[in-house]
Scaffold this motif. Sequence first.
Motif, short mmCIF file in Angstrom:
data_model
loop_
_atom_site.label_atom_id
_atom_site.label_comp_id
_atom_site.label_asym_id
_atom_site.label_seq_id
_atom_site.Cartn_x
_atom_site.Cartn_y
_atom_site.Cartn_z
N ARG A 70 0.83 -1.20 0.00
CA ARG A 70 0.00 0.00 0.00
C ARG A 70 0.88 1.26 0.00
NH1 ARG A 70 -5.04 0.05 3.96
NH2 ARG A 70 -4.34 -2.08 4.15
N ILE A 71 0.54 2.24 -0.83
CA ILE A 71 1.40 3.44 -0.98
C ILE A 71 1.55 4.18 0.35
CG2 ILE A 71 -0.41 5.10 -1.69
CD1 ILE A 71 1.64 6.11 -3.82
N SER A 72 0.48 4.14 1.18
CA SER A 72 0.53 4.85 2.46
C SER A 72 1.49 4.19 3.45
CB SER A 72 -0.87 4.97 3.05
OG SER A 72 -1.49 3.70 3.07
N ASP A 73 1.89 2.94 3.17
CA ASP A 73 2.83 2.26 4.07
C ASP A 73 4.29 2.57 3.72
OD1 ASP A 73 0.73 1.14 5.40
OD2 ASP A 73 0.74 -0.74 4.25
N TYR A 74 4.50 3.28 2.63
CA TYR A 74 5.88 3.65 2.25
C TYR A 74 6.29 4.95 2.94
CZ TYR A 74 6.41 0.39 -1.71
OH TYR A 74 6.54 -0.72 -2.50
N ASP A 75 7.58 5.09 3.19
CA ASP A 75 8.12 6.39 3.59
C ASP A 75 8.14 7.23 2.30
OD1 ASP A 75 9.81 8.44 4.74
OD2 ASP A 75 11.44 7.51 3.60
N PRO A 76 7.56 8.44 2.31
CA PRO A 76 7.45 9.21 1.06
C PRO A 76 8.79 9.41 0.35
CG PRO A 76 6.22 10.29 2.80
CD PRO A 76 6.95 9.16 3.44
N ILE A 77 9.86 9.63 1.11
CA ILE A 77 11.17 9.89 0.47
C ILE A 77 11.67 8.64 -0.25
CG2 ILE A 77 13.60 10.44 0.94
CD1 ILE A 77 12.63 12.41 3.06
N THR A 78 11.54 7.48 0.41
CA THR A 78 11.97 6.22 -0.22
C THR A 78 11.17 5.98 -1.49
OG1 THR A 78 12.27 5.43 2.03
CG2 THR A 78 12.37 3.76 0.29
N LEU A 79 9.86 6.21 -1.38
CA LEU A 79 8.98 5.98 -2.53
C LEU A 79 9.35 6.88 -3.70
CD1 LEU A 79 6.14 4.56 -3.32
CD2 LEU A 79 5.27 6.86 -3.01
N ARG A 80 9.58 8.16 -3.41
CA ARG A 80 9.86 9.12 -4.48
C ARG A 80 11.20 8.84 -5.17
NH1 ARG A 80 7.55 13.86 -0.70
NH2 ARG A 80 5.36 13.46 -1.10
N LYS A 81 12.14 8.27 -4.43
CA LYS A 81 13.42 7.91 -5.07
C LYS A 81 13.22 6.69 -5.98
CE LYS A 81 15.90 8.04 -1.21
NZ LYS A 81 16.97 7.99 -0.25
N MET A 82 12.26 5.86 -5.59
CA MET A 82 11.98 4.64 -6.34
C MET A 82 11.14 4.92 -7.59
SD MET A 82 10.51 1.33 -4.39
CE MET A 82 8.77 1.48 -4.66
N ILE A 83 10.30 5.97 -7.48
CA ILE A 83 9.39 6.30 -8.60
C ILE A 83 9.81 7.65 -9.17
CG2 ILE A 83 6.96 6.66 -9.22
CD1 ILE A 83 6.50 4.29 -7.68
N GLY A 84 10.59 7.63 -10.23
CA GLY A 84 11.09 8.86 -10.82
C GLY A 84 10.05 9.55 -11.66
N LEU A 85 9.99 10.86 -11.55
CA LEU A 85 8.97 11.63 -12.27
C LEU A 85 9.64 12.70 -13.12
CD1 LEU A 85 5.99 12.59 -12.70
CD2 LEU A 85 6.16 13.78 -10.52
N ALA A 86 9.41 12.63 -14.44
CA ALA A 86 9.89 13.69 -15.34
C ALA A 86 8.67 14.48 -15.79
CB ALA A 86 10.62 13.09 -16.53
N LEU A 87 8.62 15.75 -15.39
CA LEU A 87 7.41 16.54 -15.62
C LEU A 87 7.39 17.19 -17.01
CD1 LEU A 87 7.27 18.12 -12.08
CD2 LEU A 87 5.55 16.58 -13.02
N GLN A 88 6.17 17.48 -17.45
CA GLN A 88 5.93 18.01 -18.80
C GLN A 88 6.74 19.28 -19.09
OE1 GLN A 88 1.80 18.79 -19.37
NE2 GLN A 88 2.01 19.22 -21.54
N ASN A 89 6.73 20.25 -18.16
CA ASN A 89 7.41 21.51 -18.44
C ASN A 89 8.86 21.51 -17.95
OD1 ASN A 89 6.43 21.32 -15.91
ND2 ASN A 89 5.64 23.40 -15.77
#
Lengths: 253, 242
Positions: B70-89
């Motif tokens: 469950r996403i809520s069980d992850y530490d946000p920082i660990t999750l964000r390093k695991m899920i890379g986001l390249a934004l449109q702009n």
Amino acid sequence: MNYITLLLALIFVILPLILSKTLHLDLEKDTIIATVRSIIQLLLVGYLLHYVFDSDHFFYILLMLILMISAATQNARKKGGSVTGITWKLVVTFVFIEILTQGILIGLHITPAKAQYIIPISGMVIGNSMVLAILFLNRFTSEIEAHHEETELILSLGGTPKQAVHIPLITAIKSSTIPTIESQKTIGLVQLPGMMSGQIIAGADPIQAVQFQLLILFLLLSTAVITSALLGYLSYPSLFNKKMQLIKTNFSS
Amino acid sequence: MDNHDAAIQFIDVNYSVEDTSILKNLTGIFPKAKITTIVGPSGAGKSTLFRLCNCLRSPNSGEIYINGKRISDYDPITLRKMIGLALQNAPMISGTVWNNLELPLKLQGKQLIEEEAKRLLLLVGLEEKFLFHKVGDLSGGQRQKVSIARTLVNRPKVLLLDEITSSLDRVSQHEIEELIVKINKEFSTTVIWITHNLQQAINVSDYTWVLMNGELVEAGDASILTSPTNERVQQFVKGESF
């Protein structure tokens, strides 16, 4: 100076009123309100201080300080943006500044622990801190709004909330304290500070007046930087929730 | 498709801002180690979906699972390093390309090696000389490439790409497509790619989502775009130029 000469001083209020009427500046109402309020407020404070100085009792000093901090908090809260929980953050900042400055002044025997010194100096310190708090909060709000993409970018890369607001926070602290630092660079060259002028007019030795003024200037410099930094570090966590997500509604101007 | 194969799974997810519903009863998966493209008209909620995956927003209701957790069980920082986001702009921090590339590691108190930065630039099709160029001097396409390289610094398991080729010319678009396919194949990185370019979606995707008005209209392989059976998808495909 007596009340008749004070009455004559009202000429300096009549002049802008005439100008406002002639040039249709529409400032008459505000000018009259400001004049009446300043007369009532200052006379009231004058009589109150007269009583407090005479008694020199700790309780009255404390009461005056509470009044000052309450008024400063109320004013900064209204004009300084709407950070969640801003009231207690302002109270903590003003109380911290007051304890720190008076602690140094009295603790190191720079000024005596007398109402005559504590109250006017506290007034200047808390007043300056209030102006800085308003400047800081306004700038921080606009910086966060202008840089919210960068803030989210840093969060998305795994940064902490503190890292995400670092640039807006530092910019806001710097820009709110720069006017204080800049004004100190030209002090004495362009204008004589109010307190020093007042002491000289009242017949004090100009050198002693300068010494006191320097003390106040250094105090104000210190309070400026501490106010902005402390308020900044108390305020930025309100921008985020427990999941380290930016909550825009918690910080809108 | 089996849910065990899901890198990300949405179960009845709803997201709204004030009274506006952005995502409605979203249920679906993004398969592990595959390239999924998300297509759909503007305002369909595609970018919001990415913000939910990266934990920059949380759904009002429903559950999101990342690798079965469950996403809520992850530490946000660990999750964000695991899920890379390249934004449109492709937002950049002010300074140079180097300042942007070193940012992900700097946030963790680590230092990026210059050689690694140069390797990443070459990987996304930028010459080494760009490393110390100011980001303000870059073209839209160059910024987008730097944004992708910056996202790769964290070596994410899932790559969320939001319209990353929209400001690139055809040659650069093709280069980026090849690069993303290469990353997917070599590192088994799950790629989720929002694109307006249907031909690109058909070329690169193993799996496709058609998102319209906050709803998942259809999901499946590229044939849902080449030979659409769903009426709403047919209308959407007809309206888009390949």
